[in-house]
Design an enzyme around this catalytic site. Structure first.
Site, PDB file in Angstrom:
ATOM      1  N   CYS A 162     -57.335  -0.812  29.617  1.00 60.40           N
ATOM      2  CA  CYS A 162     -58.402  -0.474  30.559  1.00 60.40           C
ATOM      3  C   CYS A 162     -58.825   0.993  30.497  1.00 60.40           C
ATOM      4  O   CYS A 162     -59.713   1.411  31.241  1.00 60.40           O
ATOM      5  CB  CYS A 162     -57.982  -0.861  31.969  1.00 60.40           C
ATOM      6  SG  CYS A 162     -57.636  -2.637  32.102  1.00 60.40           S
ATOM      7  N   HIS A 299     -59.537   5.003  39.361  1.00 60.86           N
ATOM      8  CA  HIS A 299     -59.314   3.784  38.586  1.00 60.86           C
ATOM      9  C   HIS A 299     -59.026   2.598  39.499  1.00 60.86           C
ATOM     10  O   HIS A 299     -59.367   1.466  39.166  1.00 60.86           O
ATOM     11  CB  HIS A 299     -58.143   3.972  37.619  1.00 60.86           C
ATOM     12  CG  HIS A 299     -57.802   2.749  36.842  1.00 60.86           C
ATOM     13  ND1 HIS A 299     -58.633   2.252  35.855  1.00 60.86           N
ATOM     14  CD2 HIS A 299     -56.753   1.883  36.922  1.00 60.86           C
ATOM     15  CE1 HIS A 299     -58.100   1.147  35.344  1.00 60.86           C
ATOM     16  NE2 HIS A 299     -56.958   0.906  35.988  1.00 60.86           N
ATOM     17  N   LYS A 329     -64.846  -0.288  41.768  1.00 57.23           N
ATOM     18  CA  LYS A 329     -64.362  -1.651  41.508  1.00 57.23           C
ATOM     19  C   LYS A 329     -64.415  -2.529  42.765  1.00 57.23           C
ATOM     20  O   LYS A 329     -64.319  -3.747  42.669  1.00 57.23           O
ATOM     21  CB  LYS A 329     -62.944  -1.613  40.939  1.00 57.23           C
ATOM     22  CG  LYS A 329     -62.858  -1.000  39.549  1.00 57.23           C
ATOM     23  CD  LYS A 329     -61.427  -0.989  39.037  1.00 57.23           C
ATOM     24  CE  LYS A 329     -61.327  -0.388  37.646  1.00 57.23           C
ATOM     25  NZ  LYS A 329     -61.492   1.080  37.652  1.00 57.23           N
ATOM     26  N   HIS A 334     -62.951  -5.428  38.259  1.00 56.85           N
ATOM     27  CA  HIS A 334     -62.421  -4.584  37.187  1.00 56.85           C
ATOM     28  C   HIS A 334     -63.105  -4.924  35.868  1.00 56.85           C
ATOM     29  O   HIS A 334     -62.882  -5.993  35.299  1.00 56.85           O
ATOM     30  CB  HIS A 334     -60.912  -4.788  37.081  1.00 56.85           C
ATOM     31  CG  HIS A 334     -60.236  -3.793  36.194  1.00 56.85           C
ATOM     32  ND1 HIS A 334     -60.924  -2.811  35.517  1.00 56.85           N
ATOM     33  CD2 HIS A 334     -58.916  -3.634  35.858  1.00 56.85           C
ATOM     34  CE1 HIS A 334     -60.070  -2.086  34.810  1.00 56.85           C
ATOM     35  NE2 HIS A 334     -58.852  -2.557  35.006  1.00 56.85           N
ATOM     36  N   PHE A 391     -56.958   4.083  33.718  1.00 63.69           N
ATOM     37  CA  PHE A 391     -55.565   3.865  33.331  1.00 63.69           C
ATOM     38  C   PHE A 391     -55.406   2.426  32.837  1.00 63.69           C
ATOM     39  O   PHE A 391     -56.095   1.522  33.310  1.00 63.69           O
ATOM     40  CB  PHE A 391     -54.627   4.099  34.518  1.00 63.69           C
ATOM     41  CG  PHE A 391     -54.853   5.402  35.243  1.00 63.69           C
ATOM     42  CD1 PHE A 391     -55.118   6.568  34.546  1.00 63.69           C
ATOM     43  CD2 PHE A 391     -54.797   5.457  36.629  1.00 63.69           C
ATOM     44  CE1 PHE A 391     -55.332   7.773  35.217  1.00 63.69           C
ATOM     45  CE2 PHE A 391     -55.008   6.651  37.317  1.00 63.69           C
ATOM     46  CZ  PHE A 391     -55.269   7.816  36.604  1.00 63.69           C
ATOM     47  N   PHE A 393     -52.773  -0.858  30.807  1.00 67.15           N
ATOM     48  CA  PHE A 393     -51.477  -1.416  30.417  1.00 67.15           C
ATOM     49  C   PHE A 393     -50.890  -0.611  29.257  1.00 67.15           C
ATOM     50  O   PHE A 393     -51.611  -0.097  28.403  1.00 67.15           O
ATOM     51  CB  PHE A 393     -51.632  -2.874  29.985  1.00 67.15           C
ATOM     52  CG  PHE A 393     -51.686  -3.861  31.120  1.00 67.15           C
ATOM     53  CD1 PHE A 393     -51.356  -3.505  32.419  1.00 67.15           C
ATOM     54  CD2 PHE A 393     -52.053  -5.178  30.881  1.00 67.15           C
ATOM     55  CE1 PHE A 393     -51.395  -4.423  33.454  1.00 67.15           C
ATOM     56  CE2 PHE A 393     -52.098  -6.114  31.910  1.00 67.15           C
ATOM     57  CZ  PHE A 393     -51.772  -5.735  33.198  1.00 67.15           C
TER      58      PHE A 393
END
Length: 407
Positions: A162, A299, A329, A334, A391, A393
């Site tokens: 992301c 984020h 968001k 997202h 940010f 995974f």
């Protein structure tokens, strides 16, 4: 070192497909989240998603080229076409100058699935179709756009979960700042079909507030229960100041800082130290005092761990200065691989039009998110510099600082 500016932007979003429509949606607090009966019937735990329309490429792209373009490449084409037009770059300019592309993308689920389903059904690899390989490669967006627009500069896909499109912009900024390129198309794209997020649903990452879809995405709110998947594409045209001035380009803003870091920790659960380091480096590298930042586009995806850790990272770096914070968001869900680029555009539209879009659905903080100044409703205010976090995974973090351009 070159100054680095943004001269055009384009977007394909659940909030609109033109900059004016998106600006209005942001100002009004309009949500692009819907309930999908198709997903519920297919076995999804959560049938919530962003409503991203399918573009019509027929007037712009010949059929023999459309066969190579999966969903996200179609979104990216429309966003990039508009961004180039806004930057006053036509095909003649592209033909006679080295313009590059760095674009964020980190999955092509539906195209890959469709091709392999045909192979398994007919026990024949030719059943995949001649366009399958080009649709299913992770670099499908950059390879398609580079061919369609006849780009001869750098051709690179940024794949970092992301943070993909924020890192795409950051890398374009770095190349231009150091004189290795004059003009780069940067952005990110995310497919919006249900297949690309089925495994997310399987790990219970999504909100289940299905009775009221527009209330489901609630970053920083005490009662958040997971993210809502989105999609689309966003493109910015990035140039050196000298290059932009030489060709008479409209300068919108200047990229003044970029920070990045890795958490070096859990593959999916974020920590505080990694995001804080990204924020710290963006400010340091840009020579920016925290109090110069007028707005943070967080984020925050509406998950308990992610929102809480980011809030604590912001508080750690900004201290007593209660900078206004929201996560767009709450309106878009997202947008994943496209999120960083899209959120830069959302923030630019706010900065250019004198408002901060409210963090809709934010009613009450929890113990972790109470440390930041979340703006719950749209306010009209002027700011000339913002910070945008992305940010992902694997603990990948990227932070951009962008300043308004005034002659």
């Amino acid at each position: 070192m070159n100054r680095v500016v943004i001269t055009g932007m384009g977007i394909w979003s659940c909030l609109g497909q033109t900059l004016d429509d998106v600006r209005q949606s942001l100002f009004e607090g309009k949500s692009g989240i819907i309930f999908s009966q198709e997903r519920k019937d297919a076995g999804f735990r959560s049938a919530l998603c962003a409503n991203v329309p399918t573009p019509n490429l027929k007037p712009f792209v010949p059929r023999n080229m459309r066969q190579f373009m999966p969903e996200e490449a179609q979104y990216a084409y429309m966003a990039t076409k508009d961004a180039l037009e806004a930057a006053k770059i036509d095909q003649d300019f592209l033909d006679n100058n080295e313009v590059g592309i760095i674009y964020g993308n980190d999955s092509v689920a539906e195209a890959t699935m469709n091709a392999l389903d045909k192979f398994r059904k007919f026990n024949d690899t030719s059943a995949c179709g001649s366009g399958a390989i080009f649709q299913s490669m992770n670099s499908t967006v950059t390879m398609n756009l580079a061919c369609l627009f006849k780009l001869r500069g750098i051709n690179l896909t940024s794949s970092a979960a992301c943070a993909s499109s924020s890192l795409a912009i950051g890398n374009a900024y770095l190349l231009i700042k150091n004189g290795l390129a004059d003009c780069i198309i940067a952005g990110g794209a995310q497919e919006a079909n249900m297949y690309c997020v089925a495994s997310f649903d399987g790990i219970q990452a999504f909100s289940t507030r299905e009775d009221d879809p527009t209330k489901a995405s609630r970053p920083f709110d005490k009662n958040r229960d997971g993210l809502v998947p989105g999609g689309g594409a966003a493109t910015v045209i990035i140039e050196s100041y000298e290059h932009a001035v030489k060709r008479g380009a409209p300068i919108l803003a200047e990229i003044v800082g970029w920070g990045f870091s890795g958490n070096g920790d859990h593959i999916s659960t974020p920590n505080v130290a990694g995001p804080a380091r990204s924020l710290e480096l963006a400010l340091k590298n840009g020579g920016v005092d925290p109090k110069q930042i007028g707005y943070i586009n967080a984020h925050a995806t509406s998950t308990h761990a992610g929102d809480g850790r980011e809030a604590m990272a912001i508080a750690q770096i900004f201290g007593d200065y209660k900078v206004p914070v929201t996560s767009t968001k709450c309106q878009t869900g997202h947008e994943m691989w496209a999120a960083g680029a899209a959120e830069c555009i959302y923030s630019m539209l706010m900065m250019k039009n004198g408002f901060i879009a409210g963090n809709i659905n934010f009613e009450e903080p929890d113990e972790e998110t109470a440390c930041v100044n979340v703006i719950p409703e749209t306010i009209q205010t002027k700011f000339d510099m913002f910070l945008s976090n992305s940010f992902g995974f694997g603990g990948t973090n990227s932070t951009l600082i962008i300043k308004d351009w005034k002659e």
